[in-house]
Design a protein around this motif. Sequence first.
Motif, short mmCIF file in Angstrom:
data_model
loop_
_atom_site.label_atom_id
_atom_site.label_comp_id
_atom_site.label_asym_id
_atom_site.label_seq_id
_atom_site.Cartn_x
_atom_site.Cartn_y
_atom_site.Cartn_z
N THR A 150 3.97 2.29 9.68
CA THR A 150 4.39 3.68 8.54
C THR A 150 5.34 3.85 7.92
O THR A 150 6.71 3.36 8.24
CB THR A 150 4.45 5.15 9.60
OG1 THR A 150 3.59 4.96 10.96
CG2 THR A 150 4.31 6.24 9.12
N THR B 39 7.80 5.94 5.05
CA THR B 39 7.61 7.40 4.64
C THR B 39 8.56 7.49 4.18
O THR B 39 10.00 6.80 4.08
CB THR B 39 8.17 8.16 6.08
OG1 THR B 39 7.16 8.73 7.77
CG2 THR B 39 9.19 9.87 6.42
N LEU C 24 -1.31 8.56 -3.68
CA LEU C 24 -1.18 9.14 -2.24
C LEU C 24 -2.67 9.62 -1.93
O LEU C 24 -3.34 9.26 -0.74
CB LEU C 24 -0.42 10.86 -2.84
CG LEU C 24 1.14 10.89 -2.06
CD1 LEU C 24 1.73 9.67 -3.14
CD2 LEU C 24 1.35 12.11 -2.07
N ALA D 240 -2.37 8.67 2.20
CA ALA D 240 -0.87 10.07 2.61
C ALA D 240 -0.65 11.16 3.02
O ALA D 240 -2.09 12.19 3.41
CB ALA D 240 0.06 9.44 2.01
N ILE E 97 7.02 12.34 2.27
CA ILE E 97 5.93 11.89 2.10
C ILE E 97 5.83 10.37 2.99
O ILE E 97 6.17 9.43 2.75
CB ILE E 97 5.49 11.54 0.57
CG1 ILE E 97 5.38 12.81 -0.38
CG2 ILE E 97 4.05 11.03 1.02
CD1 ILE E 97 6.42 12.84 -1.12
N SER E 98 4.45 10.53 3.70
CA SER E 98 3.95 9.34 4.46
C SER E 98 2.57 8.67 4.66
O SER E 98 2.03 9.82 3.66
CB SER E 98 4.31 9.69 6.29
OG SER E 98 3.51 10.43 6.77
N PHE E 99 2.39 7.10 5.01
CA PHE E 99 1.52 6.91 4.93
C PHE E 99 0.91 5.90 5.79
O PHE E 99 2.10 5.02 6.01
CB PHE E 99 0.90 6.81 3.51
CG PHE E 99 1.33 5.64 2.20
CD1 PHE E 99 1.42 4.18 2.25
CD2 PHE E 99 2.41 6.45 1.63
CE1 PHE E 99 2.42 3.51 1.61
CE2 PHE E 99 3.67 5.51 0.91
CZ PHE E 99 3.19 4.15 0.94
#
Length: 266
Positions: free
Chosen positions: A65, A67, A125, A130, A162-164
């Motif tokens: 992950t 971030t 994104l 995301a 923002i996370s993905f």
Amino acid sequence: MYSVNYHRAASVEDAARLLGSGEAKLLSGGMTLIPAMKTRLAAPSDLVDISRIDALKGVTISGDTVTIGAATTHYEVANDAGLKKACPALAHLASLIGDPAVRHKGTIGGSVANNDPAADYPAALLALGATIETNKRRIAADDFFTGLFETALEDGEIITSISFTAPARAAYEKFRNPASRYAIVGVFVARGKDGAVRAAVTGAGGDGVFRSAEIESALAGNFDAAAVNGVTIPADALMTDIHASAEYRAHLVAVMAKRAVAAASA
């Protein structure tokens, strides 16, 4: 310019409170807001500066992950060692934004919130699946970008990060305006570790950033540049302006997608 009240927020909570002052606007890098104010296209009564809130800065990698704090600059995204290992495609994308002055001042959160139809981050994104986190909720990228300069953000809502999930492979290629360096067409492709493929296009859509079903379908069974050969992108939903016609943009989408897949597979 005109008279405006400037506030330097000490925290996200402080910024949210200050946003209730008249016609207040958030200020991070100011790459869009300040020029708009100078030309009187925007006239906020108050500016709430969130660029110095430490909680909104930095890149964190935890397992798969990633971030990224909303106030992290393009330069910091481009040069973060952890991100270069986890998702080099996003670091490369950030290195292509504007010029050094823009990259050192502009922020990922500001770009995402503005959702310029030719901006680079929205395509990343979408392709990365995301999640945009705000001071109130979490929003999937698929639901966040709603049109030209339009997002799902509500009044008083502030992007915090923002996370993905880091992809197995990804790359971004754009055909850029030589003056502004905005994308005339940009394509971000990503193949997840589960094999799922997502491809998003910026700079071309008449309604802003979008996922390309044609490219995703072509790459689903064979993530190889050759799989894009013969793919036709419909031009009816693409934009025509002084830089390129819809038909030319449709051609460029396929070309940039093929280059992106080749880069991701290299």
